[in-house]
Design a protein around this motif. Structure first.
Motif, PDB file in Angstrom:
ATOM      1  N   UNK A 231       0.606  -1.637   0.149  1.00  0.00           N
ATOM      2  CA  UNK A 231      -0.231   0.123  -0.109  1.00  0.00           C
ATOM      3  C   UNK A 231       1.065   1.226  -0.198  1.00  0.00           C
ATOM      4  N   UNK A 232       1.445   1.583   0.656  1.00  0.00           N
ATOM      5  CA  UNK A 232       2.766   2.760   0.825  1.00  0.00           C
ATOM      6  C   UNK A 232       3.554   2.329  -0.552  1.00  0.00           C
ATOM      7  N   UNK A 233       3.992   1.622  -1.161  1.00  0.00           N
ATOM      8  CA  UNK A 233       4.553   1.284  -2.674  1.00  0.00           C
ATOM      9  C   UNK A 233       3.997   2.588  -3.067  1.00  0.00           C
ATOM     10  N   UNK A 234       2.419   1.663  -3.246  1.00  0.00           N
ATOM     11  CA  UNK A 234       1.493   2.125  -4.034  1.00  0.00           C
ATOM     12  C   UNK A 234       1.235   3.704  -4.259  1.00  0.00           C
TER      13      UNK A 234
ATOM     14  N   UNK B  63      10.727  -2.341   2.875  1.00  0.00           N
ATOM     15  CA  UNK B  63      10.822  -3.770   2.315  1.00  0.00           C
ATOM     16  C   UNK B  63      11.442  -4.281   3.455  1.00  0.00           C
ATOM     17  N   UNK B  64      13.293  -3.790   3.520  1.00  0.00           N
ATOM     18  CA  UNK B  64      14.035  -4.649   4.757  1.00  0.00           C
ATOM     19  C   UNK B  64      13.270  -5.047   5.627  1.00  0.00           C
ATOM     20  N   UNK B  65      12.452  -3.991   6.773  1.00  0.00           N
ATOM     21  CA  UNK B  65      11.881  -3.839   7.835  1.00  0.00           C
ATOM     22  C   UNK B  65      10.736  -4.897   7.232  1.00  0.00           C
ATOM     23  N   UNK B  66      10.244  -4.873   5.925  1.00  0.00           N
ATOM     24  CA  UNK B  66       8.720  -6.394   6.462  1.00  0.00           C
ATOM     25  C   UNK B  66       9.296  -7.695   6.367  1.00  0.00           C
TER      26      UNK B  66
END
Length: 247
Positions: free
Chosen positions: A117-120, A151-154
């Motif tokens: 969602x954040x990336x979009x 992404x790394x944290x996810x």
């Protein structure tokens, strides 16, 4: 005649003997032989003697055992209903308390979707500065770093959640370190963006449509809720991790 009929009614039931190892074992009742058949202690080929008919025959030849106990001894158990099978949850663990399971649900299922969602939203909203602004490249770089860090944290949260669900002691540690790293990096990026914005002229800001502003507002609310949950999860794990059934 009346006395004879009473004697007939009061006659004891037939008694049975089994031929075992060359000897007659008995007397036995019909129920005892039926129970032995059900428990597979005797077979339908074993010979039995009835006091009523006074002859030896295999149990399979006696009507008393042909359709009752013998069938129940040989038939397979019925198929269990589907609801009776134990189904282990995919993203939770019954041995964990409710808050720990909510953390597992967030790290294993919600967090990856939030990253999408954040990336979009970043792709749709674009940069805050106009494409001709001097510092637009710095903002674009900050956005790219934010996406990579998120992404790394996810991924790290997913690994920690999987280990927590598996009752591994490293799970809470990975989750707490991921939360601390994410908060620290995002704070630094936020402060950097504030510096960039203050150094930029008001005419260099890009104009956004109402739809984009609504998306940004919605994503901002979601981000605040996520941050509140992450802080709650961090302090809960820090206080209660040692009491969880981990190994």
């Amino acid at each position: 005649m009346h006395e004879e009929s009473n004697k007939t009614i009061e006659c004891p039931q037939s008694q049975w003997w089994l031929a075992k190892n060359g000897e007659a074992e008995g007397p036995l009742s019909h129920q005892e032989i039926s129970d032995a058949l059900k428990a597979n202690r005797i077979s339908s080929v074993d010979y039995a003697y009835s006091s009523a008919e006074k002859q030896w025959k295999p149990l399979s030849n006696w009507d008393e055992f042909e359709t009752g106990a013998e069938e129940s001894a040989l038939q397979h158990p019925p198929t269990l209903p589907v609801d009776s099978y134990h189904i282990e949850p995919l993203i939770t663990n019954p041995r964990l308390p409710a808050m720990a399971n909510w953390i597992c649900i967030y790290t294993l299922q919600i967090s990856p979707w939030l990253w999408c969602l954040y990336t979009a939203s970043e792709m749709i909203s674009g940069t805050t500065l106009d494409e001709n602004a001097p510092l637009v490249g710095v903002e674009a770089l900050a956005m790219f770093v934010t996406i990579l860090v998120s992404l790394g944290v996810t991924i790290s949260l997913f690994i920690g959640g999987a280990r927590l669900r598996a009752l591994s002691r490293s799970g809470p540690t990975i989750i707490m370190l991921s939360i601390v790293f994410a908060i620290a990096v995002h704070l630094l990026l936020f402060l950097g963006m504030m510096v960039v914005i203050t150094m930029t002229d008001q005419n260099n800001f890009a104009s956004k449509t109402v739809a984009v502003e609504l998306i940004d507002f919605f994503v901002g609310i979601v981000g605040l809720c996520e941050s509140a949950f992450l802080l709650t999860a961090f302090f809960w794990l820090r206080r209660n991790a040692r009491y969880l059934p981990l190994s």
